[in-house]
Design an enzyme around this catalytic site. Structure first.
Site, PDB file in Angstrom:
ATOM      1  N   GLU A 153       9.309  15.438 -49.927  1.00 15.70           N
ATOM      2  CA  GLU A 153       8.638  14.393 -50.718  1.00 15.70           C
ATOM      3  C   GLU A 153       7.611  13.634 -49.874  1.00 15.70           C
ATOM      4  O   GLU A 153       6.539  13.291 -50.353  1.00 15.70           O
ATOM      5  CB  GLU A 153       9.667  13.407 -51.292  1.00 15.70           C
ATOM      6  CG  GLU A 153      10.484  13.984 -52.428  1.00 15.70           C
ATOM      7  CD  GLU A 153       9.635  14.369 -53.626  1.00 15.70           C
ATOM      8  OE1 GLU A 153       8.658  13.678 -53.925  1.00 15.70           O
ATOM      9  OE2 GLU A 153       9.951  15.398 -54.256  1.00 15.70           O
TER      10      GLU A 153
ATOM     11  N   CYS B 221      -1.588  19.594 -67.003  1.00 17.03           N
ATOM     12  CA  CYS B 221      -2.381  18.450 -67.490  1.00 17.03           C
ATOM     13  C   CYS B 221      -3.172  17.891 -66.313  1.00 17.03           C
ATOM     14  O   CYS B 221      -2.977  16.778 -65.863  1.00 17.03           O
ATOM     15  CB  CYS B 221      -1.449  17.394 -68.090  1.00 17.03           C
ATOM     16  SG  CYS B 221      -2.324  16.039 -68.875  1.00 17.03           S
TER      17      CYS B 221
ATOM     18  N   CYS C  89       0.225  13.846 -78.159  1.00 17.76           N
ATOM     19  CA  CYS C  89      -0.645  13.338 -77.094  1.00 17.76           C
ATOM     20  C   CYS C  89      -1.776  12.512 -77.721  1.00 17.76           C
ATOM     21  O   CYS C  89      -2.667  13.060 -78.359  1.00 17.76           O
ATOM     22  CB  CYS C  89      -1.207  14.496 -76.281  1.00 17.76           C
ATOM     23  SG  CYS C  89      -2.401  13.938 -75.061  1.00 17.76           S
TER      24      CYS C  89
ATOM     25  N   CYS D 289      -5.282  21.801 -72.716  1.00 15.42           N
ATOM     26  CA  CYS D 289      -4.861  21.206 -73.993  1.00 15.42           C
ATOM     27  C   CYS D 289      -4.644  22.262 -75.075  1.00 15.42           C
ATOM     28  O   CYS D 289      -3.758  22.123 -75.907  1.00 15.42           O
ATOM     29  CB  CYS D 289      -5.898  20.203 -74.474  1.00 15.42           C
ATOM     30  SG  CYS D 289      -6.151  18.861 -73.312  1.00 15.42           S
TER      31      CYS D 289
ATOM     32  N   CYS E 272      -1.173  23.461 -74.994  1.00 15.36           N
ATOM     33  CA  CYS E 272      -0.200  22.447 -74.590  1.00 15.36           C
ATOM     34  C   CYS E 272       0.859  22.186 -75.666  1.00 15.36           C
ATOM     35  O   CYS E 272       0.519  21.926 -76.823  1.00 15.36           O
ATOM     36  CB  CYS E 272      -0.928  21.143 -74.257  1.00 15.36           C
ATOM     37  SG  CYS E 272       0.208  19.860 -73.719  1.00 15.36           S
TER      38      CYS E 272
HETATM   39 FE1  SF4 Z   1      -2.391  16.792 -71.166  1.00 12.84          FE
HETATM   40 FE2  SF4 Z   1      -2.415  15.906 -73.688  1.00 12.84          FE
HETATM   41 FE3  SF4 Z   1      -4.010  17.922 -72.978  1.00 12.84          FE
HETATM   42 FE4  SF4 Z   1      -1.383  18.272 -73.108  1.00 12.84          FE
HETATM   43  S1  SF4 Z   1      -2.746  17.795 -74.815  1.00 12.84           S
HETATM   44  S2  SF4 Z   1      -2.736  18.995 -71.453  1.00 12.84           S
HETATM   45  S3  SF4 Z   1      -0.617  16.299 -72.441  1.00 12.84           S
HETATM   46  S4  SF4 Z   1      -4.101  15.823 -72.227  1.00 12.84           S
END
Ligand code: SF4
Length: 369
Positions: A57, A212, A228, A219, A222
């Site tokens: 870490e 992200c 989101c 996106c 995603c």
């Molecule tokens: Fe990130 Fe939202 Fe795009 Fe998903 S939809 S990659 S959470 S910005």
């Protein structure tokens, strides 16, 4: 607050039931995502040894995983236990950190290992406050150790997590501002699932680092799309807000490369400040005359050799212009304090040096041999 409405920071007001349902869905989706797409084979995973988690870490702070792996393996081979780290000399610890940057991390790690030996009988503490009291361990690092080593209910908050949460909940403002950071901590705590916490926390780290991302977030693939807020409001690339920019100041220094036969004079930097505790080259201000300064500071006669090309090094808060000035010793060596030593150029390259100083020594080697 209106009854039945959840209002957190500047999060949009939402019906309470739907808010917690979404929280649950987010954790479930993230754990499922982590199991398929997350990172599972890093050398510090699959261990509950708090020492191994701690070292990883600390190394991962402000450093990419790919850059850390080699350093981590070498460090753990040489210092496999808290006791072995505590007993080592600071020089040797710094040597194993040399090139990784942010050297206070290594000094703090060494210091904290000695504290654990002295105050905790060599056992890594499990109490969250005691973990956080160790030098160099902040709230987020303490949380990661608590989760991965002791399965405690804590959440992390690094740059990647801030970005994911700021997008998911369309939180405006630079996340480094105390008010925004506080909102993000509150939100992160509210999202913690009751089970599979290590997978969830690992998922948070991996999702922000690999999916992200700040630029080119994925996106279109995603699983969080439908919740989101940044995506739904078409503000993904605007969130989180960037740090307000200030011009980075520039500083100048002259580094003296004092040579005698095949050896070069190194000087240890004080523990405080940049490159603290590392071996480096003696420095003077650019306005000072090098031969005269060496005579006055070290009592040695030298002659100037041809200067090497200027080297720029960028720190977080300033840029440093380094003028390397080779000098040939023309008289006797003087007696030196313990913070200075002569080393062969080859040995010096392998010593615990800041990366730009190692670059300068290699430039010197190429120019002479
Ligand atoms: Fe990130 Fe939202 Fe795009 Fe998903 S939809 S990659 S959470 S910005």
């Amino acid at each position: 607050m209106v009854a039945g409405i959840a209002q957190r920071g500047n999060l949009p007001a939402q019906p309470l039931i739907s808010y917690f349902l979404k929280v649950s869905v987010f954790a479930e989706k993230l754990i499922a995502w982590q199991q398929v797409h997350g990172r599972h084979d890093l050398p510090w995973q699959h261990t509950r040894d708090p020492y191994a988690v701690w070292v990883s870490e600390i190394m991962l702070q402000q450093t990419q995983v790919s850059a850390v792996i080699g350093y981590y393996n070498r460090f753990m081979t040489r210092f496999p236990t808290i006791a072995s780290l505590a007993e080592a000399s600071q020089d040797e610890v710094m040597q194993h950190w040399s090139g990784l940057g942010y050297y206070s991390r290594a000094r703090n790690l060494h210091h904290a290992a000695q504290t654990i030996m002295r105050e905790h009988d060599g056992q890594f503490p499990q109490d969250f406050d005691q973990i956080q009291a160790l030098k160099g361990i902040g709230r987020s690092t303490a949380a990661a150790i608590s989760v991965f080593a002791f399965q405690q209910q804590q959440t992390i908050m690094d740059g990647n997590v801030k970005r994911v949460l700021a997008r998911l909940h369309a939180i405006d403002g630079w996340p480094g501002l105390p008010l925004i950071e506080k909102q993000l901590w509150t939100l992160a705590e509210s999202l913690l699932p009751d089970k599979d916490l290590p997978a969830y926390i690992q998922g948070l780290m991996d999702f922000g680092a690999t999916f992200c991302k700040r630029s080119k977030p994925r996106c279109s693939d995603c699983p969080m799309q439908d919740q989101c807020q940044a995506f739904l409001q078409q503000r993904v690339l605007q969130l989180p807000a960037s740090k307000p920019r200030k011009a980075i100041p520039e500083k100048q220094t002259t580094m003296l490369m004092i040579l005698d036969a095949e050896e070069i004079l190194l000087e240890k930097r004080p523990n405080q400040g940049i490159w603290g505790g590392l071996w480096s080259l003696p420095e003077i201000a650019p306005t000072q005359v090098s031969v005269q300064q060496v005579q006055e500071k070290y009592g040695m006669q030298t002659e100037s050799l041809e200067v090497l090309p200027v080297l720029w090094h960028t720190f977080t808060h300033f840029k440093l212009e380094i003028t390397p000035q080779p000098l040939q010793l023309s008289g006797q060596r003087s007696s030196l304090p313990p913070t200075m030593q002569w080393l062969s150029v080859n040995d010096a390259i392998d010593a615990a040096l800041p990366a730009p100083v190692r670059t300068l020594l290699k430039m010197l080697q190429q120019s002479r041999y």
